[in-house]
Design a protein around this motif. Structure first.
Motif, PDB file in Angstrom:
ATOM      1  N   MET A  91       0.830  -1.207   0.000  1.00 24.40           N
ATOM      2  CA  MET A  91       0.000   0.000   0.000  1.00 24.40           C
ATOM      3  C   MET A  91       0.866   1.259   0.000  1.00 24.40           C
ATOM      4  O   MET A  91       0.595   2.214  -0.734  1.00 24.40           O
ATOM      5  CB  MET A  91      -0.940  -0.017   1.208  1.00 24.40           C
ATOM      6  N   PHE A  92       1.923   1.258   0.804  1.00 23.89           N
ATOM      7  CA  PHE A  92       2.756   2.455   0.868  1.00 23.89           C
ATOM      8  C   PHE A  92       3.594   2.616  -0.394  1.00 23.89           C
ATOM      9  O   PHE A  92       3.822   3.742  -0.866  1.00 23.89           O
ATOM     10  CB  PHE A  92       3.660   2.403   2.103  1.00 23.89           C
ATOM     11  N   ALA A  93       4.054   1.505  -0.966  1.00 24.19           N
ATOM     12  CA  ALA A  93       4.790   1.584  -2.229  1.00 24.19           C
ATOM     13  C   ALA A  93       3.894   2.149  -3.334  1.00 24.19           C
ATOM     14  O   ALA A  93       4.344   2.942  -4.171  1.00 24.19           O
ATOM     15  CB  ALA A  93       5.316   0.203  -2.618  1.00 24.19           C
ATOM     16  N   LEU A  94       2.626   1.749  -3.343  1.00 27.40           N
ATOM     17  CA  LEU A  94       1.687   2.276  -4.337  1.00 27.40           C
ATOM     18  C   LEU A  94       1.474   3.773  -4.144  1.00 27.40           C
ATOM     19  O   LEU A  94       1.362   4.528  -5.123  1.00 27.40           O
ATOM     20  CB  LEU A  94       0.362   1.522  -4.242  1.00 27.40           C
ATOM     21  N   THR A  95       1.430   4.222  -2.891  1.00 25.82           N
ATOM     22  CA  THR A  95       1.293   5.658  -2.627  1.00 25.82           C
ATOM     23  C   THR A  95       2.474   6.434  -3.199  1.00 25.82           C
ATOM     24  O   THR A  95       2.294   7.483  -3.837  1.00 25.82           O
ATOM     25  CB  THR A  95       1.198   5.902  -1.110  1.00 25.82           C
ATOM     26  N   ALA A  96       3.695   5.939  -2.980  1.00 23.82           N
ATOM     27  CA  ALA A  96       4.875   6.612  -3.532  1.00 23.82           C
ATOM     28  C   ALA A  96       4.827   6.626  -5.055  1.00 23.82           C
ATOM     29  O   ALA A  96       5.153   7.638  -5.696  1.00 23.82           O
ATOM     30  CB  ALA A  96       6.149   5.922  -3.032  1.00 23.82           C
ATOM     31  N   ALA A  97       4.408   5.505  -5.660  1.00 21.94           N
ATOM     32  CA  ALA A  97       4.320   5.449  -7.123  1.00 21.94           C
ATOM     33  C   ALA A  97       3.290   6.442  -7.658  1.00 21.94           C
ATOM     34  O   ALA A  97       3.526   7.123  -8.669  1.00 21.94           O
ATOM     35  CB  ALA A  97       3.970   4.028  -7.564  1.00 21.94           C
ATOM     36  N   LEU A  98       2.144   6.549  -6.983  1.00 23.55           N
ATOM     37  CA  LEU A  98       1.107   7.476  -7.441  1.00 23.55           C
ATOM     38  C   LEU A  98       1.509   8.932  -7.233  1.00 23.55           C
ATOM     39  O   LEU A  98       1.081   9.816  -7.974  1.00 23.55           O
ATOM     40  CB  LEU A  98      -0.209   7.176  -6.715  1.00 23.55           C
ATOM     41  N   LEU A  99       2.332   9.200  -6.211  1.00 17.28           N
ATOM     42  CA  LEU A  99       2.828  10.563  -6.019  1.00 17.28           C
ATOM     43  C   LEU A  99       3.663  11.021  -7.205  1.00 17.28           C
ATOM     44  O   LEU A  99       3.764  12.216  -7.479  1.00 17.28           O
ATOM     45  CB  LEU A  99       3.664  10.649  -4.734  1.00 17.28           C
ATOM     46  N   SER A 100       4.265  10.060  -7.895  1.00 16.17           N
ATOM     47  CA  SER A 100       5.072  10.413  -9.064  1.00 16.17           C
ATOM     48  C   SER A 100       4.202  10.755 -10.280  1.00 16.17           C
ATOM     49  O   SER A 100       4.741  11.089 -11.346  1.00 16.17           O
ATOM     50  CB  SER A 100       6.014   9.254  -9.422  1.00 16.17           C
ATOM     51  N   ARG A 101       2.889  10.677 -10.118  1.00 16.08           N
ATOM     52  CA  ARG A 101       1.977  10.982 -11.221  1.00 16.08           C
ATOM     53  C   ARG A 101       1.150  12.244 -10.991  1.00 16.08           C
ATOM     54  O   ARG A 101       0.463  12.695 -11.901  1.00 16.08           O
ATOM     55  CB  ARG A 101       1.011   9.797 -11.446  1.00 16.08           C
ATOM     56  N   VAL A 102       1.178  12.791  -9.776  1.00 13.67           N
ATOM     57  CA  VAL A 102       0.340  13.956  -9.495  1.00 13.67           C
ATOM     58  C   VAL A 102       1.001  15.209 -10.058  1.00 13.67           C
ATOM     59  O   VAL A 102       2.226  15.297 -10.185  1.00 13.67           O
ATOM     60  CB  VAL A 102       0.091  14.112  -7.975  1.00 13.67           C
ATOM     61  N   GLY A 103       0.171  16.183 -10.383  1.00 15.65           N
ATOM     62  CA  GLY A 103       0.656  17.455 -10.898  1.00 15.65           C
ATOM     63  C   GLY A 103      -0.152  18.606 -10.336  1.00 15.65           C
ATOM     64  O   GLY A 103      -1.091  18.402  -9.552  1.00 15.65           O
ATOM     65  N   PRO A 104       0.184  19.826 -10.722  1.00 15.86           N
ATOM     66  CA  PRO A 104      -0.554  20.987 -10.206  1.00 15.86           C
ATOM     67  C   PRO A 104      -2.050  20.934 -10.494  1.00 15.86           C
ATOM     68  O   PRO A 104      -2.850  21.491  -9.744  1.00 15.86           O
ATOM     69  CB  PRO A 104       0.110  22.170 -10.934  1.00 15.86           C
TER      70      PRO A 104
END
Length: 529
Positions: free
Chosen positions: A351-364
């Motif tokens: 779950m935490f690894a997925l959170t880090a991966a999804l953070l790499s996709r967020v933008g302004p």
């Protein structure tokens, strides 16, 4: 002793409900102080470095605290086993609170880094002694799990208000109040612990001699390693960097050699080679790496990259730390009911690894609701990891080495955090400077590199105004917008690395042996002063 209540000289079970409740309230106050400090500082850091103008030392504000903490934890874990933990808890509260005041009074980044290092000594003492007090008071696993809900609630209270409080204080009162807020909490903690926490020793034998040689080697190993990592992107002389690497490796090898021969090792080699404990320590290292890499660089992305205020960034980070507590409390209700409770470690890690991966996709332009949902998932994952690592270590460790085992677990988490903030700081700085240089070269505007390669230009209003004035004829807003996106890209890259590194922990999770939580291990005879 110290006006402590008079306890019998028998087992911890001799303490009645009221005495245990009062003791746990004292521990909760201590935990609130430490957790509050960790959560408010992360949100305020971009503003701090902008005000004190020291982005090159950005990571050192966190790593100096972690470095001194990780050296202190095993030392006072051992001293607590030998002398009882209460005197060290009291000393640590005074030291931590005083260092917090010095942090708030700092006039430049070197002063802040040194004050944070002193604060880390107090924080390490608190971590080493506070968590080990719980199995002292509650030797039976089932009983300990029930009472740990109090610690989860205290941790949740601090985490719930910490990021938002940090953003609010930074935006409306100034970043110095992020550190001054520890003063009243420290005073309350000092009174509770002094009045209600008993002194519990697990042996009537005289305390053993502390392994100071081991402590010195640990400090030499971690200190030289940290300097090498921090100075690598600053283009220090190769001979200096190579010397630090050799010194760090030599200290590590000497430490391993010494601890195998020491009559009273600070880090017992038997624990590091223990079939059940070794993978748990490895998971703690990875968890600390990922947690600090996310919690330090997500606020930087939200503020410098997205252009949000400290308060807005704090609101986005708050769900992560709040749901750590919710996950911990949920874990306390289900872990004893599972046939294979160790599988929760793999679930939390995923779950935490997925959170880090999804953070790499967020933008302004990403909806804040989606960012918050992602942070909630990461918090739940950490809530399944953090308490279970402690529970399993305390269940598998020899009872006479409970304090040392708990301290080693906290130490590995702090080492991971130190490496996470430092290595990801190297990655972010290198990627950002490289991308900005390429962008300006393409635009044939390389003269603005010394402005835009420093994230302070994106954070500090004064420097931002100076840049706009200097680059008035070069479309400064377009350059700033491009630099913000490049910083976001650099942090995205770091979060992908974090996700990949966390996934390596799945192999370690498979190595953890089955743990039986329904029974309780026998506790050695304890002495109460």
């Amino acid at each position: 002793m110290m006006n402590s209540p008079d306890f019998s000289h028998t087992l911890p079970a001799a303490l009645d409900f009221r005495q245990r409740l009062q003791a746990m309230l004292g521990l909760c106050c201590v935990l609130i102080m430490v957790a509050l400090d960790q959560t408010v500082v992360g949100t305020a850091m971009p503003t701090v470095v902008a005000d004190l103008r020291g982005f090159s030392l950005y990571a050192w504000v966190g790593t100096s605290y972690l470095l001194t903490s990780v050296i202190t934890v095993p030392i006072f874990g051992k001293l607590g086993d030998d002398h009882g933990r209460k005197p060290f808890v009291l000393t640590a509260i005074v030291l931590f609170t005083g260092a917090s005041m010095l942090c708030g009074l700092a006039q430049n980044m070197p002063q802040l880094v040194m004050a944070r290092a002193l604060q880390g000594v107090g924080g390490g003492m608190l971590v080493a002694t506070t968590f080990a007090c719980v199995p002292d008071l509650f030797p039976h696993t089932a009983e300990r799990l029930r009472w740990q809900v109090m610690l989860s609630a205290a941790f949740g209270l601090a985490n719930a208000i910490g990021p938002s409080l940090g953003g609010f204080l930074t935006e409306y009162l100034g970043w110095r109040w992020v550190f001054f807020v520890n003063l009243p909490v420290g005073v309350v903690s000092l009174w509770f612990v002094w009045r209600f926490l008993p002194v519990i020793r697990h042996s009537a034998r005289p305390p053993s001699r502390l392994d100071w040689q081991g402590a010195a080697l640990i400090a030499l190993f971690l200190g030289s390693l940290q300097l090498a990592v921090e100075w690598l992107p600053q283009h220090k002389p190769p001979l200096l960097l190579g010397g630090l690497a050799v010194l760090s490796l030599s200290a590590l090898l000497t430490l391993v050699w010494w601890e195998k021969r020491s009559p009273n090792p600070l880090l017992p080699p038997s624990m590091l080679s223990h079939r059940g404990l070794a993978p748990l320590f490895g998971l703690s290292l990875l968890m600390g790496f990922g947690m600090f890499a996310v919690m330090y660089y997500a606020p930087l992305m939200f503020q410098a990259g997205f252009g949000l205020s400290p308060n807005q960034a704090g609101l986005l980070v708050t769900p992560l730390v709040v749901f750590i507590t919710i996950g911990s409390m949920l874990n306390g209700r289900i872990v004893q009911r599972l046939r294979h409770p160790t599988r929760l470690l793999a679930l939390g890690l995923l779950m935490f690894a997925l959170t880090a991966a999804l953070l790499s996709r967020v933008g302004p332009a990403t909806a804040h609701g989606l960012i918050i949902a992602n942070m909630m998932m990461g918090g739940l994952g950490l809530g399944l990891l953090m308490p279970n690592l402690t529970i399993f270590v305390q269940q598998l460790a020899p009872r006479l080495q409970l304090g040392v085992a708990t301290a080693m677990l906290q130490s590995t988490r702090m080492i991971g955090g130190m490496l996470g903030t430092a290595l990801m700081g190297v990655v972010v700085s290198h990627q950002f400077q490289q991308r900005v240089g390429a962008m300006l070269a393409d635009r044939q505007q390389a003269q603005w590199l010394h402005w835009l390669a420093d994230p302070q230009t994106l954070l500090n209003p004064d420097i931002l105004a100076q840049f706009r004035q200097a680059a008035a004829a070069a479309q400064p807003d377009a350059l700033l917008a491009a630099a913000r996106l490049l910083l976001v890209d650099a942090i995205h890259f770091s979060q992908w690395l974090v996700a990949v590194i966390l996934l390596l922990g799945l192999w370690l999770a498979r190595k953890v042996p089955p743990v039986e939580l329904s029974g309780s291990a026998p506790s050695p005879v304890s002495v109460h002063d």
